[in-house]
Scaffold this motif. Structure first.
Motif, PDB file in Angstrom:
ATOM      1  N   GLU A 259      67.514  80.738 -32.848  1.00 49.29           N
ATOM      2  CA  GLU A 259      68.511  80.911 -33.913  1.00 49.29           C
ATOM      3  C   GLU A 259      69.575  79.818 -33.903  1.00 49.29           C
ATOM      4  N   SER A 260      69.792  79.174 -32.767  1.00 50.01           N
ATOM      5  CA  SER A 260      70.869  78.182 -32.666  1.00 50.01           C
ATOM      6  C   SER A 260      70.358  76.745 -32.644  1.00 50.01           C
ATOM      7  N   LEU A 261      69.099  76.532 -32.991  1.00 50.73           N
ATOM      8  CA  LEU A 261      68.532  75.190 -32.936  1.00 50.73           C
ATOM      9  C   LEU A 261      69.096  74.282 -34.029  1.00 50.73           C
ATOM     10  N   PRO A 262      69.362  73.020 -33.703  1.00 46.97           N
ATOM     11  CA  PRO A 262      69.726  72.065 -34.754  1.00 46.97           C
ATOM     12  C   PRO A 262      68.489  71.701 -35.566  1.00 46.97           C
ATOM     13  N   PRO A 263      68.660  71.212 -36.792  1.00 52.01           N
ATOM     14  CA  PRO A 263      67.504  70.820 -37.610  1.00 52.01           C
ATOM     15  C   PRO A 263      66.688  69.733 -36.918  1.00 52.01           C
ATOM     16  N   ALA A 264      65.371  69.821 -37.050  1.00 48.97           N
ATOM     17  CA  ALA A 264      64.482  68.833 -36.431  1.00 48.97           C
ATOM     18  C   ALA A 264      64.361  67.595 -37.310  1.00 48.97           C
ATOM     19  N   ASP A 265      64.174  66.445 -36.679  1.00 48.54           N
ATOM     20  CA  ASP A 265      63.948  65.203 -37.409  1.00 48.54           C
ATOM     21  C   ASP A 265      62.508  65.152 -37.923  1.00 48.54           C
ATOM     22  N   LYS A 266      62.336  64.595 -39.120  1.00 45.08           N
ATOM     23  CA  LYS A 266      61.038  64.614 -39.786  1.00 45.08           C
ATOM     24  C   LYS A 266      60.275  63.296 -39.676  1.00 45.08           C
TER      25      LYS A 266
END
Length: 308
Positions: A259-266
């Motif tokens: 729930e607290s993960l930062p957005p992943a790079d694509k």
């Protein structure tokens, strides 16, 4: 260097910057900066500690050994041994000869590959920059065929680097974004072959949880990993864009912190920029459908059919 007593603030600054560079996988620059401080007798033991890890990761095993000796002589004076970095130091001590010998062999193979100049290459365009991969078709032909076929289908376009762990690995290629998904089939491992390549900094390998269960997920390791050898098929390496890996968003999609993960790079796009003149058609094993799995489990538990 010229007058360290007049530059105490600068010395302190450089001592703080070197570990920071190491933490974002800029091992070559971290090692160079640490070496300047060490050569001028301005280093403390934590800096030797960091210099050993950076040298090891960068393939400078002779320099790493010198720094490891200093660390070994002063372990009682170092920081808490329960810190994760201590585990990396232990790996370096245990695997120094293994990786030093293997690195000599790896460099000879790379020299021959450079002369041939015909290995396939793939370019990943990410939001952090471009990464160019050279693929080891000679040692892992089916894994390379699988990767190229998926790239040419556009499978990786828009997928994320879902797991990026500092001083460890960057994983991508999962359509679910958490490491649980795949292309609908699996391929066999090629990591137990006599000519299998091993994991060095920048090595590209399959990110499979079980033997012969590779699919689309792959990983790029930030440093040598002996415990991955024989478990994950190395099928390429980064030839351009190692700095991009250091800029990727760090994240670990486990159930505890989901729930607290930062957005992943694509990965914006993946493109084959060179390949040999033959079809790339991998040998695959289609995934079982849910009802097929249930039937298999039922037969394992109750192998005999009872009369109705």
């Amino acid at each position: 260097v010229k007058d360290p007593e007049e530059n105490e603030d600068l010395t302190f600054f450089l001592k703080s910057i070197a570990p920071t560079l190491s933490s974002i996988e800029e091992y070559d620059e971290a090692r160079r900066m640490a070496q300047i401080l060490i050569d001028n007798k301005l280093a403390d033991y934590p800096l030797y500690h960091m210099a050993a890890i950076s040298g090891y990761a960068a393939g400078e095993f002779e320099a790493a050994e010198r720094h490891l000796r200093v660390v070994a002589e002063n372990l009682p004076r170092l920081v808490d041994k329960n810190q994760p970095v201590e585990g990396i130091i232990a790996e370096c001590f245990l695997n120094l000869e293994y990786h030093r010998t293997a690195w000599e062999k790896e460099q000879a193979i790379r020299e021959q590959e450079k002369l041939a100049g015909d290995l396939p290459r793939v370019k990943l365009v990410t939001i952090r920059g471009e990464i160019e991969l050279e693929l080891f078709e000679n040692e892992a032909p089916n894994t390379v065929a699988n990767f190229i076929s998926l790239v040419e289908k556009g499978f990786y376009d828009g997928l994320t680097f879902h797991r990026v762990l500092p001083q460890a690995t960057a994983q991508a290629g999962c359509p679910e974004g958490d490491g649980s998904g795949g292309p609908g089939y699996t391929i066999r491992c090629e990591c137990t072959q006599p000519n299998a390549r091993i994991h060095f900094r920048g090595s590209l390998s399959m990110a499979n949880e079980e033997r012969d269960k590779g699919g689309s997920a792959f990983q790029i390791v930030f440093r040598p990993f002996r415990n991955f050898d024989g478990q994950h098929t190395v099928f390429g390496r980064v030839v351009r864009g190692m700095g991009v890996l250091g800029r990727l968003q760090r994240r670990d999609p486990t159930p505890l912190n989901k729930e607290s993960l930062p957005p992943a790079d694509k990965i914006l796009t993946a493109e084959v920029i060179r390949k040999r003149n033959h079809p790339y058609e991998p040998k695959i094993t289609p995934d079982e459908k849910p009802d097929e799995k249930d039937e298999k489990i039922r037969k394992e538990i109750m192998p005999f059919d009872f009369p109705q």
